[in-house]
Design a protein around this motif. Structure first.
Motif, PDB file in Angstrom:
ATOM      1  N   GLN A 134       0.862  -1.143   0.060  1.00  0.00           N
ATOM      2  CA  GLN A 134      -0.116  -0.032   0.072  1.00  0.00           C
ATOM      3  C   GLN A 134       0.876   1.453   0.114  1.00  0.00           C
ATOM      4  O   GLN A 134       0.473   2.144  -0.646  1.00  0.00           O
ATOM      5  CB  GLN A 134      -0.948   0.071   1.251  1.00  0.00           C
ATOM      6  CG  GLN A 134      -2.070  -0.823   1.002  1.00  0.00           C
ATOM      7  CD  GLN A 134      -3.269  -0.646   1.849  1.00  0.00           C
ATOM      8  OE1 GLN A 134      -3.499   0.636   2.317  1.00  0.00           O
ATOM      9  NE2 GLN A 134      -4.154  -1.559   2.117  1.00  0.00           N
ATOM     10  N   ALA A 135       1.802   1.283   0.718  1.00  0.00           N
ATOM     11  CA  ALA A 135       2.875   2.327   0.745  1.00  0.00           C
ATOM     12  C   ALA A 135       3.489   2.622  -0.597  1.00  0.00           C
ATOM     13  O   ALA A 135       3.988   3.671  -0.831  1.00  0.00           O
ATOM     14  CB  ALA A 135       3.717   2.373   1.790  1.00  0.00           C
TER      15      ALA A 135
ATOM     16  N   PRO B  95       1.218   3.036  -6.262  1.00  0.00           N
ATOM     17  CA  PRO B  95       0.665   4.226  -6.612  1.00  0.00           C
ATOM     18  C   PRO B  95      -1.042   4.105  -6.235  1.00  0.00           C
ATOM     19  O   PRO B  95      -1.293   3.117  -6.174  1.00  0.00           O
ATOM     20  CB  PRO B  95       0.734   4.617  -8.086  1.00  0.00           C
ATOM     21  CG  PRO B  95       1.363   3.486  -8.594  1.00  0.00           C
ATOM     22  CD  PRO B  95       1.990   2.440  -7.750  1.00  0.00           C
ATOM     23  N   ASP B  96      -1.287   5.184  -5.840  1.00  0.00           N
ATOM     24  CA  ASP B  96      -2.982   5.373  -5.711  1.00  0.00           C
ATOM     25  C   ASP B  96      -3.842   4.516  -6.560  1.00  0.00           C
ATOM     26  O   ASP B  96      -4.882   3.999  -5.650  1.00  0.00           O
ATOM     27  CB  ASP B  96      -3.338   6.796  -5.621  1.00  0.00           C
ATOM     28  CG  ASP B  96      -3.946   7.183  -4.067  1.00  0.00           C
ATOM     29  OD1 ASP B  96      -3.639   6.304  -3.339  1.00  0.00           O
ATOM     30  OD2 ASP B  96      -4.657   8.176  -4.125  1.00  0.00           O
ATOM     31  N   ASP B  97      -3.649   4.817  -7.612  1.00  0.00           N
ATOM     32  CA  ASP B  97      -4.445   3.903  -8.569  1.00  0.00           C
ATOM     33  C   ASP B  97      -4.012   2.300  -9.017  1.00  0.00           C
ATOM     34  O   ASP B  97      -4.611   1.915 -10.085  1.00  0.00           O
ATOM     35  CB  ASP B  97      -4.593   4.713  -9.925  1.00  0.00           C
ATOM     36  CG  ASP B  97      -3.241   4.767 -10.597  1.00  0.00           C
ATOM     37  OD1 ASP B  97      -2.219   4.690  -9.948  1.00  0.00           O
ATOM     38  OD2 ASP B  97      -3.051   5.408 -11.877  1.00  0.00           O
ATOM     39  N   ALA B  98      -3.322   1.826  -8.053  1.00  0.00           N
ATOM     40  CA  ALA B  98      -2.926   0.513  -8.325  1.00  0.00           C
ATOM     41  C   ALA B  98      -3.970  -0.523  -8.063  1.00  0.00           C
ATOM     42  O   ALA B  98      -5.141  -0.341  -7.398  1.00  0.00           O
ATOM     43  CB  ALA B  98      -1.680   0.060  -7.384  1.00  0.00           C
ATOM     44  N   THR B  99      -4.034  -1.277  -9.081  1.00  0.00           N
ATOM     45  CA  THR B  99      -5.426  -2.302  -9.086  1.00  0.00           C
ATOM     46  C   THR B  99      -4.989  -3.583  -7.951  1.00  0.00           C
ATOM     47  O   THR B  99      -3.776  -3.858  -7.690  1.00  0.00           O
ATOM     48  CB  THR B  99      -5.453  -2.944 -10.410  1.00  0.00           C
ATOM     49  OG1 THR B  99      -4.260  -3.865 -10.745  1.00  0.00           O
ATOM     50  CG2 THR B  99      -5.555  -1.856 -11.349  1.00  0.00           C
TER      51      THR B  99
END
Lengths: 310, 520
Positions: free
Chosen positions: A36-37, A40-44
């Motif tokens: 999670q860290a 990136p934010d849009d990771a699936t």
């Protein structure tokens, strides 16, 4: 007898190291998911699964621990999640910078702090004594990030004498070295003064004085070795504090050492790097304490005999 | 601690000036510059998805070229890069005519094979990617080599923004030969590009040294050497600029402008960029209904935030759009409403009040966005005034912000975000960050099929009038069914020695190449 003393101390150091290695592994695992860290934010969801598979984070915790222990014994700290490089390589790129800064800071604080403490003890209650002690209190009560920024403002911004950031030349070393050293220097000066005052009032020193012994010989050959135990203790424990303090100072002076690496690795949960740095720092503490214990034994035979008897 | 350092810094700058000190140094023409930045990317590989951050935007334009570029200096849209020209063969095919004679930093010539490498094995468009999967060009189907200097890029369906997508830094051209013949662990720290500067040394994300590429196809670079140095503390960056150690420093917060400008020969440059700052609503929460979301939006006095926290140097945009969109800019679209009475009325009808006005959790990072914490604190006071209870939780990283419960649902009520317009088209700003695969729908349960329908038209229609109409509707839907609180356009400010010739663009990219700085 002497061998037993050293063996007991060494065994303790090994147990401490083992506990450190175990502790570091489990504590870091409960601080959050590196996927999670790192991603990136849009990771699936597939990206997360792939990341965990690549780094073995999908395996049961005890299996991960077993692999970690096996690798550790072989001196393999794993690979950085960030760029896939060998952690040993990542740390060894930074470690020389930190060791250089720490080493020079320790030398600076000893070379300046001890003579100041001796001077203050020999000139007890004089103006010099009060001045030195005042400066010592200032040195160790000022937070080092505060001192650091003050030095940048005075010596870099105002006077243009020294560079404010980086590690390119020996001039870059001066400000962070003095900043870290100042704090310890004050503490060494105070401990040296009180230890020396204690020894200087002992009957054998009074006797030496009465016999007309040379002042330097009396101070450096009779008094100082006997005052050394508390001073060595303070120096030993402060090495560990310096390593911790370097995290802040390396950020203030943009010094590319292990402290900076630790901060950036914690932020992205780069677990292999974080655990390796914590272990290296822990080992530095353990070794420093072991050396202090050995030095005690060498400085004062009564200690090694008593400890060896136990 | 940071505030304490700031106070100390201001105090000593004042004292220095009083004592007649100065930062005057290096009045002659500058040939080598040092740029202090808070962070650098972990590697120098432009395709690596984990590098697609603000840190990357600050450096990559100097080492790499894209096939098509955006004229950020004059805001005139696309311009030739490594492709001298291009034309649409049909709705799904773009043919690009490549520049002859452009050379990589190792002296080899750029050809169509290097374009094939960009989309080829081990790179983000491939299943066996070693640097993450591409997210910015989901419409990509294949690339075809026609001859050494002609390629075709084919999309799955019509895509009006292909030219602009190809200008993104992640599609920078790297040497295919170099990439395929070098161990990636080594390659990622010193890739070979065609840009105005070449990498001399990249030291473990701490410093990056570039030297001029004298054979650059676009002209002679202005500086012989550029060094990017990581200096995380803003106080240390400002001190280094005043001391003359740095020529440019980035990310200067507005409350430090007077401190920076107190040093002679130093100035603040920069301003608003094509990025909107917003606060996400988590619509998984039972009380986060339309009334509450409207109430929270109406309660924010954005002009006050801009005036007090940004010295009036940013603007409140009329939706997630900017004038650089040209014909796609919907000028008449209204700005977000600020009306406390209206906010109270909406709140009175909300589930939130019926549920006893629970305390909401607003997770923020410590100034990931400039002025983030100050803005958050001001917002919760504004919400408090109308009866909305919000508690700030300062987190260390995004993983802490996005903590999920046992059902895989994120636990925050509110979270900060921003919307980057990476190129001047709404596909890059509003649609990229609100498409179904992005946070608002994927994580925050934003239900907006009408918005997504219009987004589909926006990203696939090649008729400008149809696209404009779709975009207009999307802006209206966003306001009527808000997934986030609009705040203001973000801004980026730099401290700079006045004798350094460089002008920032209205975006995150820092360009020291001949397009922006001419050699003397």
């Amino acid at each position: 007898m002497h061998v037993k003393y050293f063996l007991v101390k060494t065994l303790r150091a090994f147990i401490t190291t083992f506990l450190l290695v175990v502790f570091v592994f489990f504590v870091l695992r409960i601080t959050g998911d590196p996927a999670q860290a790192m991603l990136p934010d849009d990771a699936t969801e597939e990206d997360y699964i792939e990341f965990r598979q690549i780094w073995g984070l999908d395996k049961p915790l005890m299996e991960q621990f077993w692999v970690y222990c096996k690798n550790f014994i072989h001196g393999d700290f794993g690979q950085s999640y960030k760029d896939g490089r060998d952690v040993f390589e990542v740390i060894s790129q930074r470690l020389p910078k930190s060791v250089w800064l720490m080493g020079m800071s320790i030398i600076f604080s000893i070379v300046v702090g001890l003579p100041l403490g001796i001077y203050a003890a020999l000139h007890r209650n004089s103006f010099g004594d009060r001045f030195v002690m005042g400066a010592a209190v200032f040195g160790f009560s000022m937070p080092n990030f505060f001192l650091g920024i003050m030095f940048i403002l005075i010596f870099s911004m105002k006077l243009h004498w020294l560079p404010s950031a980086g590690s390119d030349t020996w001039l870059h070393l001066l400000l962070p070295m003095i900043t870290i050293g100042m704090t310890r220097m004050g503490s060494y000066a105070r401990y040296t003064r009180s230890a020396m005052l204690n020894v200087l009032s002992k009957p054998y020193i009074i006797t030496a004085k009465a016999k007309g012994a040379n002042r330097n010989r009396m101070v450096y050959l009779h008094a100082l070795p006997n005052a050394a135990i508390p001073i060595v203790t303070v120096i030993g424990t402060s090495i560990g504090h310096m390593v911790g303090g370097s995290v802040v100072i390396e950020n203030v002076f943009a010094w590319p050492g292990v402290g900076r690496l630790l901060v950036s690795s914690v932020a992205v949960r780069d677990l292999p790097v974080v655990q390796a740095i914590v272990i290296v720092m822990g080992l530095a503490m353990v070794l420093a304490n072991l050396l202090v214990d050995f030095t005690y034994g060498l400085l004062d035979p009564r200690i090694r005999i008593t400890a060896g008897d136990k | 601690m940071k505030r304490f350092l700031m106070v100390c810094l201001m105090l000593f700058v004042a004292l220095s000036l009083f004592a007649g000190g100065s930062g005057e140094k290096k009045a002659a023409a500058v040939e080598e510059i040092v740029v202090a930045v808070p962070a650098l990317p972990a590697t120098m590989e432009p395709g690596d998805i984990s590098n697609q951050t603000v840190a990357m935007y600050k450096v990559f334009m100097n080492m790499y070229d894209t096939l098509i570029k955006i004229d950020y200096k004059n805001n005139t849209g696309t311009e030739p890069g490594l492709a001298e020209s291009w034309k649409r063969i049909d709705d799904t095919t773009l043919e690009l005519y490549l520049r002859k004679g452009a050379k990589f930093h190792d002296g080899s010539e750029f050809t169509a094979d290097d374009v094939l490498t960009l989309f080829g094995p081990r790179r983000p468009f491939s299943k066996d990617s070693i640097m993450g999967k591409d997210k910015n060009f989901p419409n990509f189907k294949e690339v075809q080599k026609i001859d050494d200097y002609t390629v075709r890029i084919i999309t799955k369906k019509p895509d009006p923004a292909v030219e602009q997508i190809l200008s993104l830094p992640s599609y920078s051209i790297i040497s295919g030969k170099g990439f395929n013949s070098t161990d990636f662990k080594e390659w990622q720290f010193k890739p070979i590009g065609t840009g105005p500067y070449k990498i001399v040394e990249f030291l473990d994300a701490e410093s990056l040294t570039l030297e001029a590429n004298e054979d650059y196809w676009g002209g002679k670079p202005a500086y012989k050497k550029i060094t990017f140095k990581v200096v995380p503390e803003v106080a240390a960056r400002i001190a280094g600029l005043a001391a003359g150690d740095f020529n440019i420093i980035t990310d200067v917060p507005p409350d430090m402008f007077s401190t920076v400008e107190a040093t002679p020969n130093v100035e603040i440059v920069g301003g608003a960029i094509t990025t909107a700052r917003t606060i996400y609503y988590n619509m998984h929460k039972p009380y986060m209904d339309l009334h509450l979301r409207h109430a929270m939006t109406y309660a924010i006095d954005r002009e006050l935030l801009v005036k007090t926290l940004w010295n009036g140097m940013v603007e409140v945009p009329n939706g997630i759009q900017w004038p650089v969109y040209g014909d796609m800019y919907i000028k008449e679209h209204p700005k977000a409403i600020y009306d406390v009475e209206l906010a109270k009325k909406e709140l009175a009808q909300s589930e939130y009040v019926k549920m006893g006005s629970p305390v909401m959790v607003y997770r923020v990072l410590k100034d990931y966005y400039t002025g983030e914490l100050d803005t958050a604190q001001a917002c919760i006071e504004m919400w408090k005034k109308i009866g909305i209870n919000v508690e700030i939780q300062v987190c260390e990283n995004w993983a802490q912000v996005n903590v999920q419960d046992a059902n895989g649902i994120r636990t925050y009520d509110l979270r900060n975000t921003s919307h980057n317009g990476l190129f001047p088209d709404p596909v890059s700003g509003l649609w990229r960050t609100y498409k179904p695969s992005y946070d608002a729908t994927k994580w925050n349960n934003w239900n907006a099929p009408d918005f997504h329908e219009q987004g589909g038209i926006l990203e696939s229609s090649t008729d400008p009038a149809v696209r404009r109409a779709a975009f207009k509707k999307m802006l209206e839907i966003w306001d009527a069914n808000p997934p986030a609180v609009m705040l203001y356009s973000n801004a980026v400010f730099f401290g700079k020695q006045k004798n350094v010739d460089w002008t920032p663009y209205g975006c995150q990219f820092m360009d020291f190449g001949p397009d922006n700085v001419k050699a003397k």
